[in-house]
Design an enzyme around this catalytic site. Structure first.
Site, PDB file in Angstrom:
ATOM      1  CB  CYS A 121      -0.899  -0.002   1.232  1.00 18.27           C
ATOM      2  SG  CYS A 121      -1.976   1.427   1.332  1.00 18.27           S
ATOM      3  CG  PHE A 258      -6.834  -6.841 -20.212  1.00 19.42           C
ATOM      4  CD1 PHE A 258      -7.220  -7.765 -19.248  1.00 19.42           C
ATOM      5  CD2 PHE A 258      -7.498  -5.630 -20.273  1.00 19.42           C
ATOM      6  CE1 PHE A 258      -8.267  -7.492 -18.374  1.00 19.42           C
ATOM      7  CE2 PHE A 258      -8.544  -5.340 -19.401  1.00 19.42           C
ATOM      8  CZ  PHE A 258      -8.929  -6.278 -18.454  1.00 19.42           C
ATOM      9  CE  LYS A 260      -4.233 -11.675 -19.315  1.00 20.12           C
ATOM     10  NZ  LYS A 260      -3.904 -12.213 -17.980  1.00 20.12           N
ATOM     11  N   GLY A 262      -0.342 -12.661 -27.762  1.00 24.89           N
ATOM     12  CA  GLY A 262      -1.162 -12.384 -28.931  1.00 24.89           C
ATOM     13  C   GLY A 262      -2.180 -11.284 -28.779  1.00 24.89           C
TER      14      GLY A 262
END
Length: 274
Positions: A121, A258, A260, A262
């Site tokens: 935090c 995101f 990932k 490909g």
């Protein structure tokens, strides 16, 4: 200053930051066995004898954490402004004693805040909303990354997570060059701490071209820390928050979520992505 080296994959018996404990494994039958757990300890960063922040962290690469935190929080602007870093283990945690230049310590005292952090935090204990956002000089547009090389980087990410491979309990942060080669990285139970460790390592290495890759989501503070240290591209395996996107847009950082094999979602400044 304590020597800072990138984390390397090692055998189970040598791994720092993890311990074996007796557990009861339940799958149809109850079976006692040993399991690996990631260590999480309080780590106090003490500047010139004054405690500044306590974070929960994995007890490895702490010199890199101290340097990276100092840079990403704007406490220093170069590694040369830290004269020494020393570890003092105690019964309740670890003190990291950092000797700052007198000029930087005077500046720290002026804006000092007392924080008691949860895992990773970074804003706990801030007294005013205005203190959350630090002034960041907009980044230049000097770098580019071909997404075809992202798969190469993702395939190597576990190499800097020996504790994570044993326990399934750590985040990773890595520096990748434009060809997708992983040059170094760190892990921690806290994603912000893992990033600070990486930024501390990068400050002592001749890594200029490239990008930051993290195994977590991208919060505004991950963006802010990355930009404070001059990196122009941040890849996150998970999603980004709305505030992260706003901060990235303002400071000219290319934020990609995101990430990932490909696929990827480019949130801001897509001109750096080929």
């Amino acid at each position: 200053m304590s020597q800072i080296k990138p984390s390397r994959l090692s055998s189970s018996a040598e791994i720092r930051g993890a311990r074996q404990l007796d557990v009861l494994q339940r799958h149809k039958l109850a079976e006692p066995q040993q399991d690996w757990l990631a260590e999480e300890v309080p780590v106090a960063l003490v500047y010139n004898g004054i405690s500044h922040v306590v974070m929960m962290a994995t007890p490895k690469d702490l010199a890199a954490f101290a340097l990276g935190f100092s840079l990403s929080e704007g406490i220093i602007s170069s590694p040369q402004e830290i004269y020494s870093i020393e570890m003092t283990p105690g019964c309740n945690g670890i003190e990291v004693n950092i000797e700052l230049s007198s000029r930087r310590f005077a500046g720290l005292k002026e804006r000092r805040r007392a924080m008691a952090g949860r895992t990773g935090c970074g804003v706990c204990g801030i007294e005013q909303l205005d203190d959350i956002f630090r002034p960041i000089t907009p980044l230049p547009f000097t770098q580019a990354f071909n997404l075809e090389h992202l798969d190469t980087a993702l395939a190597q990410l576990k190499q800097v997570q020996p504790v994570g491979q044993l326990t399934g309990c750590t985040h990773a942060a890595a520096w990748i060059n434009p060809e997708g080669e992983l040059l170094g990285g760190c892990e921690d139970v806290g994603r912000h701490v893992a990033l600070d460790k990486l930024l501390g390592i990068r400050a002592k290495q001749p890594w200029q071209q490239g990008a930051v890759l993290v195994s977590s989501r991208a919060s505004y503070e991950m963006v802010q820390k990355t930009a404070m240290c001059g990196a122009e591209i941040l890849f996150a395996v998970s999603a980004a928050t709305t505030l992260a996107v706003e901060v990235a847009e303002r400071c000219n950082l290319t934020l990609v979520g995101f990430s990932k094999p490909g696929r990827a979602t480019v949130y801001t400044h897509p001109q750096r992505i080929k």
